[in-house]
Design a protein around this motif. Structure first.
Motif: not given
Length: 462
Positions: A12, A14, A59, A249, A284, A395
């Motif tokens: 994704n 972020f 996201f 997440f 992340g 992310n």
């Protein structure tokens, strides 16, 4: 090269409807365009780039309130645009969806600041308009500034916020899953029946936090319930995630921490009676890629020169509820129980972080781990995170925008594709089906099953 990964990595983008998001200070970089966040073409161009790179979703993070813990004010926050100003993420979706066919959208909305009845309609509307590409990142909020801004004296206690969120989700399941039966919409012109009233049911919910008597205003969308994202990894947050989340997440400093967090999440999901394979875990990360290793490290040096570690510290102060401006560089920090993000404070306390250590960690203005190098080196690192961290994807935060995303799409994605670790085309179907491959709707093992058509749970709250 290591043995093939054997699955496609989920990725994704972020982002946030703001100038600064995770890596603070980059708005001064000459190639960064984040100050154009108020322009529609900024977002539609981004959507096209992400779809070209076969990103699973964008996201979109969000906050209500401001980061005013550091220095007991917004001096650094305002000067460095630390998620201030910040605009509404949901209004971006229709425009971005109109220029894409497959890109998903994970939007953040705080359960404690909007009535579930009206929120249910907004999400159903977006799921209709995107043909089933909507996900929702469920957050409970943690900023006292946000609580004060909406009329409360301070933030609701940490665990009580999750109690309220549990009930919020119950109301939503009743509306999305239990108000309109399958087949309620007939669209029969000859008999002049668009929807069969006998197959549309009122929701009567009378609980501790919410009182709802009414019909869901939207007919069923492709997914009914959006894909459910959640980021709570505290004890109570993990219980909530185990009951509701489909994509979790995690924010972790290294692969070992990712592995511990992943195993804890999956164990909690199993304990809640769900299949651990029904959950995807995303970490992340920031990526800096270039054709050559030297070129990647030149970018890293550029980005460090533009960054603001102090702005990152102002962000982190709000995350853990501690004003680091009050401490010297090497003073011991009293990380204790707070009403903010408990998992962040727990990691900081376990590692004995000082202000100096945090500023060093925030050399790029943010706390996420970084993969730097050639496409081969970055792909090796991402695959290692998936293997060793036992995660499903990432992310991907932006450092310089749109450069971070274009570099990933143009350099890293082709390398991952040659290894079989990244899709070469989008699959068909909804966002949920493309992530899990099991249809558009929540599986029968999910908590929402108990709130579907015909169940007694459409009545009074439990």
């Amino acid at each position: 090269m290591a043995e093939r990964l054997g699955k496609h990595i989920l990725v994704n983008a972020f982002n946030m409807n703001s100038i600064g998001h995770i890596n603070h200070g980059q708005w001064v970089h000459p190639r960064d365009t984040s100050v154009n966040y108020k322009r529609l073409d900024y977002w539609t161009d981004l959507a096209k780039t992400l779809e070209r790179g076969l990103f699973d979703a964008v996201f979109l993070a969000d906050i209500l309130g401001v980061y005013d813990v550091y220095g007991a004010g917004i001096d650094v926050t305002a000067r460095e645009a630390v998620q201030l100003p910040v605009n509404d993420p949901l209004v971006l979706v229709s425009a971005m969806a109109s220029v894409t066919r497959h890109l998903g959208f994970g939007v953040t909305v705080n359960v404690n600041n909007e009535a579930p009845y009206t929120f249910a309609r907004r999400i159903s509307t977006l799921d209709h308009l995107t043909d089933g590409r909507i996900g929702w990142n469920i957050v409970t909020g943690y900023l006292d500034s946000a609580a004060r801004a909406v009329g409360r004296s301070d933030q609701i206690r940490h665990d009580l916020r999750y109690d309220q969120a549990d009930e919020y989700l119950e109301v939503l399941y009743k509306l999305w899953e239990g108000s309109w039966e399958e087949g309620a919409v007939r669209g029969d012109r000859a008999s002049r029946v668009y929807a069969d009233p006998a197959r549309i049911h009122p929701v009567h919910h009378h609980g501790q936090f919410y009182q709802v008597d009414g019909y869901h205003l939207s007919e069923p969308s492709r997914q009914r319930t959006p894909v459910l994202f959640q980021a709570g990894t505290s004890g109570r947050g993990q219980v909530f995630a185990a009951r509701h989340a489909e994509c979790v997440f995690i924010s972790v400093p290294d692969k070992a921490a990712a592995r511990a967090a992943s195993r804890a999440v999956r164990a909690a999901v199993a304990a809640a009676g769900r299949n651990p394979s029904d959950v995807r875990i995303l970490a992340g990360i920031a990526v800096i890629a270039d054709h050559s290793e030297a070129g990647a490290h030149e970018k890293l040096a550029e980005y460090r020169a533009a960054s603001s570690p102090e702005a990152g510290l102002a962000h982190y102060s709000a995350s853990v509820g501690i004003d680091f401006a009050r401490f010297g560089l090497d003073d011991p920090i009293p990380f204790g129980q707070s009403n903010a993000i408990q998992s962040a404070a727990k990691i900081a306390e376990s590692r004995g972080y000082t202000k100096r250590a945090l500023l060093d960690q925030l050399a790029l203005g943010g706390r996420y781990p970084i993969a730097v190098g050639t496409p081969v080196q970055v792909a090796d690192e991402l695959e290692a995170w998936v293997r060793e961290g036992e995660i499903d994807g990432f992310n991907l935060t932006r450092i310089v925008t749109p450069e971070s995303y274009t570099d990933f799409a143009d350099l890293v994605v082709p390398e991952l594709q040659t290894r079989g670790s990244y899709k070469t085309a989008y699959g068909e179907g909804s966002l949920r089906h493309r992530i899990f491959g099991q249809g558009d709707r929540l599986p029968a093992t999910h908590t929402a099953q108990g709130f579907r058509i015909g169940g007694s749970l459409l009545g009074a709250a439990e």
